[in-house]
Design a protein around this motif. Structure first.
Motif, PDB file in Angstrom:
ATOM      1  N   ARG A 148       3.687   1.227 -11.048  1.00 27.04           N
ATOM      2  CA  ARG A 148       2.235   1.145 -11.226  1.00 27.04           C
ATOM      3  C   ARG A 148       1.874   0.241 -12.407  1.00 27.04           C
ATOM      4  O   ARG A 148       0.865  -0.480 -12.361  1.00 27.04           O
ATOM      5  CB  ARG A 148       1.647   2.543 -11.421  1.00 27.04           C
ATOM      6  N   CYS A 153      -3.769  -3.872 -11.232  1.00 26.43           N
ATOM      7  CA  CYS A 153      -4.719  -4.860 -10.712  1.00 26.43           C
ATOM      8  C   CYS A 153      -4.946  -5.976 -11.726  1.00 26.43           C
ATOM      9  O   CYS A 153      -5.251  -5.700 -12.891  1.00 26.43           O
ATOM     10  CB  CYS A 153      -6.040  -4.187 -10.375  1.00 26.43           C
ATOM     11  N   PHE A 156     -10.931  -8.064 -11.287  1.00 26.28           N
ATOM     12  CA  PHE A 156     -11.833  -8.552 -10.248  1.00 26.28           C
ATOM     13  C   PHE A 156     -12.864  -9.502 -10.844  1.00 26.28           C
ATOM     14  O   PHE A 156     -13.356  -9.272 -11.960  1.00 26.28           O
ATOM     15  CB  PHE A 156     -12.577  -7.392  -9.581  1.00 26.28           C
ATOM     16  N   TYR A 243      -5.024 -11.588  -2.318  1.00 31.05           N
ATOM     17  CA  TYR A 243      -4.548 -10.378  -3.001  1.00 31.05           C
ATOM     18  C   TYR A 243      -5.703  -9.457  -3.383  1.00 31.05           C
ATOM     19  O   TYR A 243      -5.522  -8.238  -3.542  1.00 31.05           O
ATOM     20  CB  TYR A 243      -3.753 -10.756  -4.255  1.00 31.05           C
ATOM     21  N   LEU A 244      -6.907 -10.026  -3.535  1.00 34.58           N
ATOM     22  CA  LEU A 244      -8.061  -9.213  -3.908  1.00 34.58           C
ATOM     23  C   LEU A 244      -8.355  -8.148  -2.862  1.00 34.58           C
ATOM     24  O   LEU A 244      -8.810  -7.047  -3.197  1.00 34.58           O
ATOM     25  CB  LEU A 244      -9.285 -10.105  -4.112  1.00 34.58           C
ATOM     26  N   PHE A 247      -6.312  -4.994  -3.553  1.00 41.00           N
ATOM     27  CA  PHE A 247      -6.783  -4.174  -4.674  1.00 41.00           C
ATOM     28  C   PHE A 247      -8.180  -3.610  -4.431  1.00 41.00           C
ATOM     29  O   PHE A 247      -8.519  -2.550  -4.968  1.00 41.00           O
ATOM     30  CB  PHE A 247      -6.714  -4.987  -5.965  1.00 41.00           C
ATOM     31  N   ALA A 250      -7.526  -0.552  -2.513  1.00 41.71           N
ATOM     32  CA  ALA A 250      -6.983   0.487  -3.397  1.00 41.71           C
ATOM     33  C   ALA A 250      -8.067   1.198  -4.189  1.00 41.71           C
ATOM     34  O   ALA A 250      -7.831   2.295  -4.715  1.00 41.71           O
ATOM     35  CB  ALA A 250      -5.954  -0.121  -4.348  1.00 41.71           C
ATOM     36  N   GLN A 251      -9.258   0.607  -4.285  1.00 44.69           N
ATOM     37  CA  GLN A 251     -10.361   1.244  -5.011  1.00 44.69           C
ATOM     38  C   GLN A 251     -11.064   2.308  -4.187  1.00 44.69           C
ATOM     39  O   GLN A 251     -11.796   3.138  -4.731  1.00 44.69           O
ATOM     40  CB  GLN A 251     -11.389   0.183  -5.451  1.00 44.69           C
ATOM     41  N   ALA A 266      -1.828  -0.819  -0.701  1.00 43.24           N
ATOM     42  CA  ALA A 266      -3.187  -0.454  -1.099  1.00 43.24           C
ATOM     43  C   ALA A 266      -3.336   1.063  -1.122  1.00 43.24           C
ATOM     44  O   ALA A 266      -3.943   1.636  -2.038  1.00 43.24           O
ATOM     45  CB  ALA A 266      -4.201  -1.079  -0.138  1.00 43.24           C
ATOM     46  N   LEU A 269      -1.190   2.520  -4.107  1.00 42.69           N
ATOM     47  CA  LEU A 269      -1.781   2.254  -5.419  1.00 42.69           C
ATOM     48  C   LEU A 269      -3.117   2.968  -5.616  1.00 42.69           C
ATOM     49  O   LEU A 269      -3.621   3.031  -6.740  1.00 42.69           O
ATOM     50  CB  LEU A 269      -1.976   0.744  -5.608  1.00 42.69           C
ATOM     51  N   ASN A 270      -3.681   3.485  -4.545  1.00 41.13           N
ATOM     52  CA  ASN A 270      -4.904   4.279  -4.637  1.00 41.13           C
ATOM     53  C   ASN A 270      -4.635   5.493  -5.537  1.00 41.13           C
ATOM     54  O   ASN A 270      -3.773   6.317  -5.246  1.00 41.13           O
ATOM     55  CB  ASN A 270      -5.317   4.715  -3.225  1.00 41.13           C
TER      56      ASN A 270
END
Length: 301
Positions: A148, A153, A156, A243-244, A247, A250-251, A266, A269-270
């Motif tokens: 992690r 990330c 953004f 790649y965005l 992530f 993952a939000q 995704a 990593l959430n």
């Protein structure tokens, strides 16, 4: 030493590097290798090396610099060939035979992780071998903090501020519909009914669910989710910005993944504590990946 070959897109590379991290955790000397990009530069090349703080050996740095030089020459040659008809416009595969990049050669035993999953005992004994393919990441819980931290990330752009705020306030669900290159393989792209069942299951647990649909085929997913309320179709980030999407997914608080390592990461990593993950049963080579969370639901597709 164990050599881990990077290949494929970002999701595959992240799996390969997590395997390298685990080997280091076991005390192994590990080297990353780029040679599989000599003739097939899939997706955006070895982008993991530019996105994340990965320590590079002198040999790897030399290969990476040589790789970027090769790619610039290929792009320049293509531009000139289109401008001047006296130059043949060759396929990227043929041009990569003309413009090679530096890679160290290893004459050791090869281990293909696409068809073979080593046990912990076997990994502890690994030495003087070259590893390729995507491992089953059953070992991730042993090095979760390190993974992690490595795959944090990168950040953004401010244009996503409002979207990120919405995802945090809503019962947000990321939906990944992989099309594109999957359409070249019979039966690899998941059927519509998988996503219909997955959304219904999510709605049973989260009546106020709002779906954020990620796909490179926007027209297809708009038809797939036609008539369903609470859906936002995401404009795909392409090329070096793709790649965005990983992530952004993952939000979200919950995830419906495709049979793709991109959306698998995704979901992994959430960091939402009560995340619900819907996933298909089959992956490449009919393999089943390890669970992502204690609320995984696997559908038989």
């Amino acid at each position: 030493m164990v050599v881990v070959k990077l290949s494929g897109g970002l999701g595959n590379q992240m799996l390969q590097y997590s395997f390298a991290l685990f080997l280091k955790h076991l005390g192994k000397d590990v080297e990353l290798d780029l040679s599989l990009y000599q003739y097939i530069n899939e997706h955006n090349g070895p982008e993991i090396l530019s996105l994340f703080p990965i320590e590079q050996s002198v040999e790897l740095s030399r290969s990476l610099a040589s790789f970027h030089t090769r790619e610039r020459r290929l792009r320049r040659y293509t531009e000139l060939a289109r401008r001047y008809r006296c130059l043949p416009l060759l396929s990227p595969w043929k041009m990569r035979h003309l413009f090679r990049f530096h890679c160290r050669k290893y004459n050791w035993k090869e281990v293909d992780l696409n068809v073979y999953t080593p046990t912990l005992e076997e990994m502890e004994k690994m030495d003087q071998c070259v590893v390729s393919g995507c491992p089953n990441p059953y070992y991730l819980d042993r090095i979760e903090d390190a993974v992690r931290q490595t795959f944090a990330c990168p950040g953004f752009p401010s244009v996503f501020d409002t979207l990120l705020l919405e995802m945090g306030e809503r019962e947000s669900v990321a939906v990944h519909v992989r099309r594109g290159d999957y359409l070249n393989f019979s039966g690899l792209s998941l059927p519509d009914i998988y996503y219909q069942e997955a959304c219904s299951i999510i709605e049973q647990h989260c009546p106020k669910a709002h779906f954020y649909v990620f796909s490179e085929d926007v027209n297809y997913v708009q038809e797939l989710f036609k008539g369903r309320d609470g859906v936002t179709f995401m404009e795909p980030n392409r090329g070096e910005k793709s790649y965005l999407d990983l992530f952004l997914m993952a939000q979200c608080k919950h995830t419906i993944i495709a049979n793709s390592t991109f959306s698998w990461w995704a979901a992994w990593l959430n960091s939402h504590p009560d995340k619900l993950i819907i996933k298909p049963q089959k992956w490449w080579y009919d393999r089943q990946f390890s669970p992502i969370s204690n609320r995984d639901i696997t559908l038989n597709y």
